[in-house]
Design a protein around this motif. Structure first.
Motif, PDB file in Angstrom:
ATOM      1  N   GLY A 187       0.801  -1.210   0.000  1.00  0.00           N
ATOM      2  CA  GLY A 187       0.000   0.000   0.000  1.00  0.00           C
ATOM      3  C   GLY A 187       0.835   1.261   0.000  1.00  0.00           C
ATOM      4  N   ILE A 188       0.171   2.365  -0.235  1.00  0.00           N
ATOM      5  CA  ILE A 188       0.802   3.680  -0.323  1.00  0.00           C
ATOM      6  C   ILE A 188       0.068   4.620   0.625  1.00  0.00           C
ATOM      7  CG2 ILE A 188       1.022   5.695  -1.848  1.00  0.00           C
ATOM      8  CD1 ILE A 188       1.659   3.807  -4.110  1.00  0.00           C
ATOM      9  N   PRO A 189       0.794   5.459   1.357  1.00  0.00           N
ATOM     10  CA  PRO A 189       2.249   5.624   1.376  1.00  0.00           C
ATOM     11  C   PRO A 189       2.935   4.544   2.212  1.00  0.00           C
ATOM     12  CG  PRO A 189       1.272   7.122   2.955  1.00  0.00           C
ATOM     13  CD  PRO A 189       0.122   6.443   2.244  1.00  0.00           C
ATOM     14  N   TRP A 199       1.227  11.244  -1.834  1.00  0.00           N
ATOM     15  CA  TRP A 199       2.492  10.536  -2.044  1.00  0.00           C
ATOM     16  C   TRP A 199       2.671  10.177  -3.513  1.00  0.00           C
ATOM     17  CZ3 TRP A 199       4.950   6.001  -3.453  1.00  0.00           C
ATOM     18  CH2 TRP A 199       6.214   5.772  -2.915  1.00  0.00           C
ATOM     19  N   GLN A 200       1.597   9.722  -4.137  1.00  0.00           N
ATOM     20  CA  GLN A 200       1.695   9.370  -5.553  1.00  0.00           C
ATOM     21  C   GLN A 200       2.011  10.605  -6.400  1.00  0.00           C
ATOM     22  OE1 GLN A 200      -1.900   7.987  -7.436  1.00  0.00           O
ATOM     23  NE2 GLN A 200      -0.799   7.062  -9.131  1.00  0.00           N
ATOM     24  N   LYS A 201       1.361  11.728  -6.131  1.00  0.00           N
ATOM     25  CA  LYS A 201       1.632  12.954  -6.885  1.00  0.00           C
ATOM     26  C   LYS A 201       3.101  13.348  -6.762  1.00  0.00           C
ATOM     27  CE  LYS A 201      -2.912  15.220  -6.754  1.00  0.00           C
ATOM     28  NZ  LYS A 201      -3.688  16.366  -6.195  1.00  0.00           N
ATOM     29  N   ALA A 202       3.630  13.258  -5.545  1.00  0.00           N
ATOM     30  CA  ALA A 202       5.025  13.633  -5.319  1.00  0.00           C
ATOM     31  C   ALA A 202       5.967  12.738  -6.106  1.00  0.00           C
ATOM     32  CB  ALA A 202       5.348  13.564  -3.829  1.00  0.00           C
ATOM     33  N   LEU A 203       5.742  11.434  -6.046  1.00  0.00           N
ATOM     34  CA  LEU A 203       6.649  10.511  -6.731  1.00  0.00           C
ATOM     35  C   LEU A 203       6.527  10.615  -8.241  1.00  0.00           C
ATOM     36  CD1 LEU A 203       8.711   8.418  -5.582  1.00  0.00           C
ATOM     37  CD2 LEU A 203       7.198   9.501  -3.909  1.00  0.00           C
TER      38      LEU A 203
END
Length: 240
Positions: free
Chosen positions: A32-34, A210-214
């Protein structure tokens, strides 16, 4: 693109263990994320003189060997996370995320035989391939006359966190107290990465943030998941 189901999955990945560990339960790496935040970083004076990251030596020392990261590099990730916690608490970036990125980008500053010195300096400097538009490679003509990356024709990613010159010019920061923002110093690079990720993702304690950042760091779902896997392993104290 990673599906939303994958981002919030609750399955776990169980790492294989050696024969010597058969009598011990396997360590489960959460999916899972983050990814998890890992061992809490102690409170330190982030404005102390000199290489302030070294104040985390007692924290980093016991963690470094189990996760396969040098003490100096781990200090840099912890310091960057601590700085952001005090200056941008709404971001919530963990040292594990920075470690996951650095692992993928440069093996924590050791790619190609490089080493991380006690001051955080990576030697020899790590440089990526020319960004010349060849298959699978972005095309970025030179933006700095080769002064930062050594290439006056095309830009190259620089240092343990692999910044291109234009991005470094905008975001680069001095974190080790020597008065120079240097992409080849892991302290400077880790804090710069943390600032960039927080600006791009907002709240990194959420899956969306977190996904946007990565994805801003590297527009690749495969890259995102590789960073996630390594960060999640670090969060439970094992290498990946």
């Amino acid at each position: 693109m990673v599906t939303s189901a994958a981002l919030v999955g609750v399955a776990v990945v169980t790492l294989s263990v050696g024969l010597a560990d058969l009598d011990q339960p396997p360590i489960e790496v959460p999916a899972g994320i983050p990814p998890g935040l890992g061992a809490p970083v102690p409170v330190i004076d982030i404005n102390a003189p000199g290489r302030t990251a070294s104040l985390l030596r007692d924290w980093a020392g016991p963690l470094a060997t189990p996760i396969g990261v040098s003490v100096t590099a781990l200090e840099a990730y912890g310091y960057a996370a601590r700085v952001m916690e005090q200056t941008r608490p709404e971001c919530g970036i963990g040292w594990t995320t920075l470690a996951g990125i650095a692992s993928v980008e440069s093996k924590h500053g050791t790619h190609g035989g490089a080493r991380v010195g006690d001051s955080g300096q990576v030697d020899p400097p790590i440089r990526g391939i020319p960004l010349d538009g060849s298959p699978g490679v972005a095309e970025i003509p030179d933006t700095d006359d080769g002064t930062s990356d050594g290439d006056a024709t095309h830009d190259r990613a620089m240092g343990p966190l692999q910044f291109i010159p234009e991005t470094w010019k905008r975001w680069g920061v001095d974190a080790n107290g020597d008065g120079v923002a240097d992409p080849d110093n892991i302290d400077d690079a880790a804090l710069t990465a943390a600032r960039y990720l927080c600006a791009r993702g907002g709240d990194l304690t959420t899956a969306d943030g977190w996904q946007k950042a990565l994805m801003a760091y590297n527009l690749s779902g495969e890259y995102l998941m590789e960073v996630r896997d390594r960060a999640a392993a670090y969060s439970v104290g094992i290498r990946r």
